[in-house]
Scaffold this motif. Structure first.
Motif, mmCIF file in Angstrom:
data_model
loop_
_atom_site.group_PDB
_atom_site.id
_atom_site.type_symbol
_atom_site.label_atom_id
_atom_site.label_comp_id
_atom_site.label_asym_id
_atom_site.label_seq_id
_atom_site.Cartn_x
_atom_site.Cartn_y
_atom_site.Cartn_z
ATOM 1 N N GLY A 195 -12.081 5.155 -7.021
ATOM 2 C CA GLY A 195 -10.916 4.278 -7.107
ATOM 3 C C GLY A 195 -10.427 4.202 -8.532
ATOM 4 N N LYS A 197 -8.813 1.971 -9.936
ATOM 5 C CA LYS A 197 -8.955 0.643 -10.539
ATOM 6 C C LYS A 197 -10.354 0.429 -11.121
ATOM 7 N N ASP A 209 -5.021 12.952 -7.523
ATOM 8 C CA ASP A 209 -4.573 11.588 -7.234
ATOM 9 C C ASP A 209 -3.963 11.523 -5.838
ATOM 10 N N ARG A 211 -2.668 8.750 -4.492
ATOM 11 C CA ARG A 211 -1.811 7.565 -4.359
ATOM 12 C C ARG A 211 -0.383 7.896 -3.979
ATOM 13 N N ASN A 215 -0.861 3.883 1.998
ATOM 14 C CA ASN A 215 -2.203 3.318 1.919
ATOM 15 C C ASN A 215 -2.614 2.698 3.253
ATOM 16 N N CYS A 274 -7.983 7.358 -5.289
ATOM 17 C CA CYS A 274 -6.885 6.545 -4.769
ATOM 18 C C CYS A 274 -7.039 5.174 -5.422
ATOM 19 N N THR A 275 -6.361 4.173 -4.934
ATOM 20 C CA THR A 275 -6.385 2.885 -5.619
ATOM 21 C C THR A 275 -7.787 2.283 -5.678
#
Length: 309
Positions: A195, A197, A209, A211, A215, A274-275
Motif C-alpha cells: 500500500g 500509504k 501503480d 491506483r 477501488n 495500490c492505496t
C-alpha cells in the motif's frame, strides 16, 4: 532486491577445489534493528549452521573450521554468519573476510537487511535499547551514523531486503527462496504487493501503480474481502485497462528476466502497489506471478500490507 554478478573465483595454484554450491557461505548483515536475529532463526531452520554476531575478521577462521568438518564427509554442510557493525573498520574487515572465503573456495552470498529510519526508531524504542553507534547522541544520530558506515556495503550486497513493513513470517517467506538448492530455477522473482500509504518498499527493483483502476474498497460487497478472494480478483481484472496492464508487465519483464539469467543475477523484486495494499495490488500481484513463472524463473508472492487495515 538487487543481485549483482556472482563473486569471481580466485583459484591459485594450491587453492582447494571449489566447494559444491550446496555449501555456500551465507552472510547476513545490515542495519541494527532490521531483523538480523530473525533472519538467523529462519536460516537455522533451513538446516544451516549459523553463528550470530560474528566479528568480520573471524569469517576466515570459521570457514577453515567448516572446511575441516566438510572434509570428514559432510558434503552438504551449509554455513551462515550474522555480522554486526561495531567499528568504523567494519567494511574493510568484511571485505577482507569475503576475499579470504573466495580464496578458500567458498561462495559467499551477502544478504543486507534494511528498514526505514521510522521503522528502526520504533523498534529500538519498543525494546528500550540504545543504538550501538548512538553514543551520547540521539537514537536517530546512531541510525544515520550506521547508514553512513554501511552505505558502500549495501551497494555491494547480492540481496537487499527491506523489512520495514514485514512481520516475522513475511521476512521468513522472503528469505526462504534465497536458501534453496541451486537445482531448479535460476532466477527467483519476488512479487510484492503493498500500500502506497505505508510507503514504497526500499528493496523493489520495479514498482508498478494500480491506483489507475477503480477501488473495490468502495463496493460494499467487496470492501471486507481482499485481492486473494475470487470475487475481488475477478472484479479487478474485469476493469478497463487491467488486462492490457497485465499483458504489458509480462511483456516488459520477458527481456529483463532473460537478461538477468544471462548476467547471473539470481534474485529480484517486482512491487505492485495500490492505496492500502488490500485489493487491487494483491489481485494483480497474484496474476502477474502466475504469468511470469517458468522453468527458469521461480516466482513467489508476499502481500506486505494485507491485514493492516
Amino acid at each position: 532486491m538487487s543481485m549483482e554478478h556472482p563473486p569471481a573465483e580466485h583459484p591459485g595454484e594450491d587453492a582447494p577445489a571449489a566447494v559444491p554450491r550446496s555449501t555456500d557461505f551465507v552472510i547476513v548483515t545490515g542495519m541494527s534493528g532490521a531483523g538480523r536475529s530473525t533472519a538467523a532463526n529462519v536460516i537455522e531452520d533451513r538446516g544451516y549452521y549459523v553463528v550470530d554476531n560474528l566479528p568480520p575478521q573471524l569469517l576466515s577462521p570459521m570457514a577453515e573450521l567448516a572446511r575441516r568438518v566438510r572434509d570428514t564427509g559432510t558434503t552438504d554442510l551449509k554455513i551462515a554468519a550474522v555480522v554486526d557493525v561495531r567499528a568504523r573498520a567494519f567494511h574493510s574487515q568484511l571485505q577482507a573476510g569475503l576475499a579470504a572465503l573466495r580464496e578458500a573456495g567458498w561462495h559467499p552470498h551477502l544478504i543486507f537487511l534494511d528498514a526505514t529510519d521510522e521503522a528502526l526508531v520504533r523498534r529500538f524504542e519498543s525494546v528500550r535499547r540504545p543504538h550501538p553507534l548512538q553514543g551520547e547522541g540521539r537514537l536517530l544520530d546512531g541510525i544515520q551514523a550506521e547508514r553512513e558506515v554501511l552505505r558502500d556495503l549495501r551497494a555491494e550486497a547480492q540481496v537487499v531486503i527491506d523489512t520495514s513493513g514485514l512481520n516475522v513470517h513475511q521476512l521468513g517467506r522472503k528469505l526462504t527462496p534465497l536458501l534453496g538448492s541451486e537445482e531448479g530455477p535460476s532466477l527467483r522473482l519476488a512479487l510484492l504487493s503493498f500500500g502506497f500509504k505505508y510507503g514504497v518498499p526500499l528493496d523493489a527493483d520495479f514498482v508498478f501503480d494500480m491506483r489507475f483502476l477503480p477501488n473495490p474498497f468502495w463496493v460494499p460487497e467487496l470492501k471486507p474481502l481482499t485481492g486473494v478472494d475470487a470475487p475481488v480478483a475477478e472484479w479487478v481484472m474485469a476493469q478497463a485497462g487491467a488486462t492490457p496492464f497485465l499483458d504489458r508487465v509480462v511483456d516488459l519483464m520477458a527481456p529483463v528476466t532473460e537478461g538477468y539469467l544471462r548476467e547471473g543475477r539470481r534474485y529480484a523484486t517486482l512491487a505492485i502497489g495500490c492505496t492500502g495494499g488490500k485489493h487491487r495490488s494483491v489481485a494483480m500481484t497474484q496474476a502477474v506471478s502466475a504469468r511470469l513463472a517458468t522453468e527458469r524463473v521461480a516466482t513467489f508472492v508476499v502481500h506486505r500490507d494485507l491485514g493492516r487495515e
